[in-house]
Write a protein that holds these residues in place. Structure first.
Motif: not given
Length: 396
Positions: A316-325, A342-352
């Motif tokens: 479902y996502s737009g392929g932009h950013s994903g985050v795992i906490v 395109a950007a995948v985060y661990h314990n950080a905000s997608s706003r970056f």
């Protein structure tokens, strides 16, 4: 005309000075646009509005790009052929780039400066809602170019109507090398289906956070709320998936919902689980998972496993950013490798997910396609390569 790095930087220095010196006039021209906005969606009004902070943001963006390395002419590889030829692969500009965008006058500066320093000529087609702002900013562009004896056609604004835009896309009368559309799905899909010119798609957001069963819940709450700290940006969070095995889930979920309501977010819950909480609207259709909200809406869902979360995000996502906490590296590595964003985060905000935050200076777009680049696009990505071969009459 091939410009040196010194020439390009001087144009940008003069542009920064002109923007700073004309702050009041920029805001006044923007007010003319705002006065005509009428019933424009509030998120588009947020993007349209230019205040002193946004003017300073434009100046800062120009100054950052001045300090960045010029990619044009960099030698990527070289080879001395046995027959004496010298073979080099060098970075070169795309040539002529068209940027089509909606609402945001700052794109007229922040996107164009990256394309310019990379050596390209830029054509701009902004939305009619920002016409006065855009025309004034392009006037400053042309003053900076003219002051340095450089052809003003390095930056051109296309003040054309819908019919002319359709002809531009279909016939490519300007011999464009690349189009970068910046806007919603409607704009992007229209351009994609009506032109043969290559595109870099600055796609939609619709970003997800997945809260793993061992997550630090204070971190998770902060990341969820920060993800909705601005509603009109493509790196905002729209969906949050919670692992059902989180210890004390019910109590903590109540805390999350209270904090979200304090931010005046509209919470939608997927499934019976959320019926126990006040002021959570039941999700009506599964298709809601695919929507980019660009609003105060946020959708909460429960998953049994991380694997289920990954499948749902990729669907479902737009392929932009994903985050795992998550509190362990193993789950984070799996998530980051398997989530197709395109950007995948661990314990950080997608706003970056932003060119400036990634060290690019101003960004021109955030690409959600895989060719020719993915993620924030700055001047280092607005180039291609070319082979230069020097010989002395060699034949094969």
């Amino acid at each position: 005309m091939i410009l040196t790095t010194e020439q390009k930087n001087q144009v940008l220095k003069d542009l920064a000075s002109l923007i700073a010196g004309n702050s009041d006039d920029i805001i006044a021209q923007n007010k003319l646009d705002l006065d005509k906005a009428g019933d424009l969606d509030l998120t588009l009004v947020d993007r349209l509005k230019v205040d002193e902070k946004k003017v300073q943001g434009m100046v800062s963006a120009v100054e950052e790009v001045i300090d960045l390395e010029d990619p044009q002419g960099v030698v990527l590889s070289q080879y001395d052929h046995p027959n004496g030829m010298k073979v080099e692969n060098r970075v070169v500009p795309f040539g002529k780039i068209l940027i089509i965008y909606e609402s945001r006058p700052d794109v007229t500066i922040e996107a164009a400066i990256s394309a310019f320093k990379a050596g390209n000529k830029i054509m701009l087609k902004g939305g009619k809602e920002a016409r006065n702002s855009n025309l004034f900013l392009v006037k400053l562009w042309k003053e900076a170019l003219s002051k340095n004896g450089i052809a003003e056609d390095f930056v051109t604004y296309l003040d054309i109507d819908r019919t002319e835009t359709q002809r531009l896309l279909a016939d490519n009368p300007y011999n464009l090398d690349l189009i970068i559309p910046r806007g919603g799905d409607g704009l992007i899909n229209y351009i994609r289906t009506n032109t043969a010119v290559p595109l870099i798609i600055s796609g939609r957001g619709n970003n997800f956070i997945y809260v793993h069963e061992n997550a630090d819940l204070d971190k998770a709450l902060n990341l969820i709320l920060n993800g909705k700290s601005r509603l009109s940006v493509c790196n905002a969070i729209d969906k949050v998936l919670f692992n059902k095995n989180i210890a004390g889930l019910d109590e903590w979920m109540a805390k999350v919902i209270t904090a979200a309501q304090a931010m005046e977010l509209v919470i939608h819950g997927d499934g019976e689980y959320f019926s126990q909480f006040n002021n959570v609207t039941s999700m009506k259709e599964k298709s809601m998972y695919a929507e980019e909200f660009l609003s105060a809406d946020i959708l909460f869902g429960i998953v049994d496993t991380m694997d289920e979360a990954i499948v749902k995000i990729n669907q479902y996502s737009g392929g932009h950013s994903g985050v795992i906490v998550s509190s362990d590296k193993e789950s984070a590595v799996q998530f980051q490798n398997e989530v197709d964003c395109a950007a995948v985060y661990h314990n950080a905000s997608s706003r970056f997910t932003d060119g400036g935050q990634f060290g690019f200076g101003a960004e021109i777009a955030i690409s959600t396609q895989k060719l020719h680049f993915r993620g924030p696009v700055g001047l280092g990505q607005l180039v291609t390569n070319k082979w230069f071969i020097s010989g002395d009459g060699q034949i094969r």
